[in-house]
Motif scaffolding. Structure first.
Motif, PDB file in Angstrom:
ATOM      1  N   TRP A 150       0.839  -1.203   0.000  1.00  0.00           N
ATOM      2  CA  TRP A 150       0.000   0.000   0.000  1.00  0.00           C
ATOM      3  C   TRP A 150       0.874   1.252   0.000  1.00  0.00           C
ATOM      4  O   TRP A 150       1.813   1.362   0.774  1.00  0.00           O
ATOM      5  CB  TRP A 150      -0.910   0.004   1.231  1.00  0.00           C
ATOM      6  CG  TRP A 150      -1.814   1.218   1.307  1.00  0.00           C
ATOM      7  CD1 TRP A 150      -2.693   1.633   0.371  1.00  0.00           C
ATOM      8  CD2 TRP A 150      -1.925   2.130   2.398  1.00  0.00           C
ATOM      9  NE1 TRP A 150      -3.354   2.766   0.788  1.00  0.00           N
ATOM     10  CE2 TRP A 150      -2.900   3.095   2.033  1.00  0.00           C
ATOM     11  CE3 TRP A 150      -1.299   2.228   3.639  1.00  0.00           C
ATOM     12  CZ2 TRP A 150      -3.260   4.143   2.876  1.00  0.00           C
ATOM     13  CZ3 TRP A 150      -1.667   3.270   4.479  1.00  0.00           C
ATOM     14  CH2 TRP A 150      -2.632   4.214   4.093  1.00  0.00           C
ATOM     15  N   ILE A 191      -5.114  -2.372   5.120  1.00  0.00           N
ATOM     16  CA  ILE A 191      -3.896  -3.030   5.596  1.00  0.00           C
ATOM     17  C   ILE A 191      -3.818  -4.397   4.909  1.00  0.00           C
ATOM     18  O   ILE A 191      -4.843  -5.017   4.630  1.00  0.00           O
ATOM     19  CB  ILE A 191      -3.866  -3.199   7.134  1.00  0.00           C
ATOM     20  CG1 ILE A 191      -5.070  -4.022   7.610  1.00  0.00           C
ATOM     21  CG2 ILE A 191      -3.809  -1.860   7.830  1.00  0.00           C
ATOM     22  CD1 ILE A 191      -4.976  -4.426   9.075  1.00  0.00           C
ATOM     23  N   LYS A 228     -11.651   4.830   6.397  1.00  0.00           N
ATOM     24  CA  LYS A 228     -10.882   3.601   6.594  1.00  0.00           C
ATOM     25  C   LYS A 228      -9.811   3.443   5.511  1.00  0.00           C
ATOM     26  O   LYS A 228     -10.029   3.786   4.356  1.00  0.00           O
ATOM     27  CB  LYS A 228     -11.816   2.388   6.580  1.00  0.00           C
ATOM     28  CG  LYS A 228     -12.765   2.355   7.777  1.00  0.00           C
ATOM     29  CD  LYS A 228     -13.604   1.095   7.764  1.00  0.00           C
ATOM     30  CE  LYS A 228     -14.512   1.054   9.001  1.00  0.00           C
ATOM     31  NZ  LYS A 228     -15.348  -0.181   9.026  1.00  0.00           N
ATOM     32  N   ILE A 285      -6.824  -8.303   2.362  1.00  0.00           N
ATOM     33  CA  ILE A 285      -6.853  -6.859   2.632  1.00  0.00           C
ATOM     34  C   ILE A 285      -8.069  -6.531   3.494  1.00  0.00           C
ATOM     35  O   ILE A 285      -9.190  -6.944   3.187  1.00  0.00           O
ATOM     36  CB  ILE A 285      -6.905  -6.051   1.315  1.00  0.00           C
ATOM     37  CG1 ILE A 285      -5.721  -6.407   0.424  1.00  0.00           C
ATOM     38  CG2 ILE A 285      -6.926  -4.554   1.600  1.00  0.00           C
ATOM     39  CD1 ILE A 285      -5.748  -5.738  -0.934  1.00  0.00           C
ATOM     40  N   ASN A 335      -2.439  -8.319   4.662  1.00  0.00           N
ATOM     41  CA  ASN A 335      -1.896  -9.514   5.297  1.00  0.00           C
ATOM     42  C   ASN A 335      -1.047 -10.236   4.251  1.00  0.00           C
ATOM     43  O   ASN A 335      -1.565 -10.956   3.392  1.00  0.00           O
ATOM     44  CB  ASN A 335      -3.032 -10.407   5.794  1.00  0.00           C
ATOM     45  CG  ASN A 335      -2.511 -11.649   6.524  1.00  0.00           C
ATOM     46  OD1 ASN A 335      -1.326 -11.968   6.465  1.00  0.00           O
ATOM     47  ND2 ASN A 335      -3.400 -12.342   7.225  1.00  0.00           N
ATOM     48  N   THR A 336       0.251 -10.016   4.282  1.00  0.00           N
ATOM     49  CA  THR A 336       1.135 -10.559   3.246  1.00  0.00           C
ATOM     50  C   THR A 336       1.210 -12.086   3.269  1.00  0.00           C
ATOM     51  O   THR A 336       1.656 -12.693   2.301  1.00  0.00           O
ATOM     52  CB  THR A 336       2.558  -9.989   3.398  1.00  0.00           C
ATOM     53  OG1 THR A 336       3.038 -10.245   4.716  1.00  0.00           O
ATOM     54  CG2 THR A 336       2.559  -8.488   3.145  1.00  0.00           C
ATOM     55  N   ARG A 369       0.673   4.989   0.766  1.00  0.00           N
ATOM     56  CA  ARG A 369      -0.200   5.882   1.516  1.00  0.00           C
ATOM     57  C   ARG A 369      -0.511   7.176   0.765  1.00  0.00           C
ATOM     58  O   ARG A 369      -1.670   7.610   0.685  1.00  0.00           O
ATOM     59  CB  ARG A 369       0.464   6.199   2.862  1.00  0.00           C
ATOM     60  CG  ARG A 369      -0.364   7.076   3.780  1.00  0.00           C
ATOM     61  CD  ARG A 369       0.393   7.428   5.048  1.00  0.00           C
ATOM     62  NE  ARG A 369      -0.407   8.239   5.940  1.00  0.00           N
ATOM     63  CZ  ARG A 369      -1.169   7.759   6.907  1.00  0.00           C
ATOM     64  NH1 ARG A 369      -1.211   6.445   7.100  1.00  0.00           N
ATOM     65  NH2 ARG A 369      -1.893   8.554   7.672  1.00  0.00           N
TER      66      ARG A 369
END
Length: 497
Positions: A419, A462, A459, A445, A464-465, A421
């Motif tokens: 991501w 984030i 929101k 995600i 989660n790899t 920003r």
């Protein structure tokens, strides 16, 4: 009769192989995909022992018939030569083999495989060369014709055809395809099979075997009047009519000489060798050395390969033009699921562009990077790698891309999402989005509040790899322009999640 059979089989094979590169639906591969798998270099890189034995035995029995019937590049040169022959008859003549060039290029080819210069291998491989011509230069006309039919079909409320996107996938591959086409046309127009007998490494390898083939064109000296008609119609320039000899290492068994000989002095048969023990017919040291060099070259190549193993929308609602996305700078390129890792993929891929041609999601394109030049890599500006699609693995003739099923593909992590920003519209435009999380097929995600203590907070995503598989759905569907706020970073080694 033999020539007619050869021409018929060659034309059928050529049309079907060409259609494999033009068929963007991938349906023809179900029936005729085996034609790609029986090409010499793909079979060699895939270590398809059965196909290799078949091709070697075919050459040992009938000569270089592979070059006249199976190889699309060879048949393409025959077509060009045939067109040129309509204007100028009897235009060929015998010329000695340029051995230093033939074996020099074969040596470069073998060394390139051993040290991993895969771009050189792809440039010299005949099947890959024709694949680039078909996918880069012929396919656009095919797609244009399809879109024209789709346009008229839509006017009569028929949806038999549907439009496809036409776009340049790689400028470097396109330029190389043009150069290759130009070189082939010039050589074939002037001298027939010059490319096959001086540059093509596959032709050189099969030429060594064909010298010992059981059946071959044979000149009957009792009938031959040395008119030279056979030599003037030999596109391989391998018939020495004065000395009644044929260079079988260059003969592609096209049968043209048999049809042209008015005396019936040339037959396709098993030659009867006359044994003569005079001093003049003894094998010279130079001939022995040539045979040794050729044998060692072929042995090295086989040993080396055994060791290496193994519809974009332009407007938003018809009102506002959507700015095109730009390709992000990835530290590691993305290779297709089933490629295992960079090393395996580079060693087995011949850059034939077959997977690029059939990818329905417009994800695959030829690479412009030197380390994997012209080999396919993934990018998500026009689509993403859908879990239900495995076309690339289905059509790959070398098993550079191999999947046992869709379940395996959905569990392979080819990269992970990152991501950015400062690009996210949630922060730049202060709007609610969540497109990336909403379309993630693995649920990798999640959207969390930007401000932890506020119930009305916007929101942000984030990642989660550990769950992300790198399919690119988030990158492709992100509304941020010109760069997506989330992009996929590739992995050199794929793993199962």
């Amino acid at each position: 009769m033999l020539r007619t059979i050869r021409l018929t089989v060659a034309i059928v094979c050529f049309i079907l192989i060409t259609l494999l590169f033009l068929d963007f639906t991938g349906t023809l591969h179900t029936w005729f995909g085996w034609l790609a798998k029986i090409q010499f270099l793909p079979a060699l890189l895939a270590l398809n022992i059965g196909v290799l034995i078949f091709l070697i035995l075919l050459t040992f029995l009938f000569g270089r018939i592979y070059c006249s019937i199976i190889c699309p590049l060879g048949i393409f040169q025959d077509i060009i030569s045939w067109i040129a022959g309509k204007k100028t008859k009897n235009r060929f003549r015998y010329s000695p083999a340029v051995k230093w060039l033939r074996y020099g290029i074969l040596g470069i080819f073998i060394v390139s495989i051993i040290i991993g210069l895969h771009s050189v291998v792809a440039l010299l491989a005949p099947y890959s060369s024709y694949g680039r011509i078909a996918s880069s230069l012929i396919a656009p006309f095919w797609q244009w014709g399809n879109n024209l039919l789709a346009y008229f079909a839509e006017r009569i409320n028929s949806y038999t055809f549907y439009e496809t996107d036409m776009w340049l996938k790689s400028i470097s591959t396109f330029i190389i395809a043009i150069i290759t086409l130009g070189t082939l046309v010039i050589l074939a127009w002037k001298n027939g099979r010059t490319y096959c007998n001086t540059i093509c490494p596959v032709g050189t390898i099969l030429g060594f075997i064909s010298q010992y083939s059981i059946f071959k064109p044979v000149i009957d000296t009792s009938k031959c009047n040395s008119c030279g008609l056979c030599a003037r119609n030999c596109k391989s320039s391998c018939i020495d009519s004065r000395n009644h000899t044929i260079d079988y290492s260059r003969c592609v068994t096209c049968m043209d000489c048999i049809g042209k000989c008015k005396q019936g002095a040339i037959k396709y048969a098993r030659p009867i060798k006359k044994i003569n023990f005079t001093e003049n017919n003894q094998v010279t040291t130079e001939q022995i050395n040539d045979a040794r060099r050729t044998f060692l070259s072929i042995s090295t190549m086989l040993a080396a390969n055994t060791a290496l193993r193994a519809q974009e929308k332009k407007v938003d609602g018809g009102l506002a033009i959507i700015e095109e996305k730009k390709i992000p700078q990835r530290a590691t390129s993305i290779i297709p699921p089933g490629a295992k890792n960079f090393r395996h993929f580079a060693q087995h891929c011949t850059a034939c562009q077959l997977c690029v041609s059939v990818c329905p999601n417009q994800v695959l394109r030829p690479s412009s990077k030197l380390q994997n030049f012209m080999q396919p890599e993934m990018s998500y500006e026009r689509g993403y790698c859908r879990p239900e699609c495995a076309k690339c693995a289905e059509v790959c003739p070398t098993d550079a891309i191999h999947l046992s099923g869709l379940a395996e593909k959905s569990a392979i992590q080819i990269g992970h999402a990152v991501w950015i920003r400062e690009n996210c519209v949630v922060l730049t435009d202060k709007v609610s989005c969540g497109n990336c999380a909403r379309h993630c097929p693995t649920g990798a995600i999640q959207m969390v509040p930007l401000e932890q203590n506020s119930t009305d907070s916007l929101k942000i995503p984030i990642v989660n790899t550990e769950r992300c598989i790198g399919c690119g759905a988030c990158e492709n569907l992100c509304p941020a322009r010109p760069f997506s706020a989330i992009y996929v970073e590739g992995h050199q080694m794929h793993r199962t999640v």
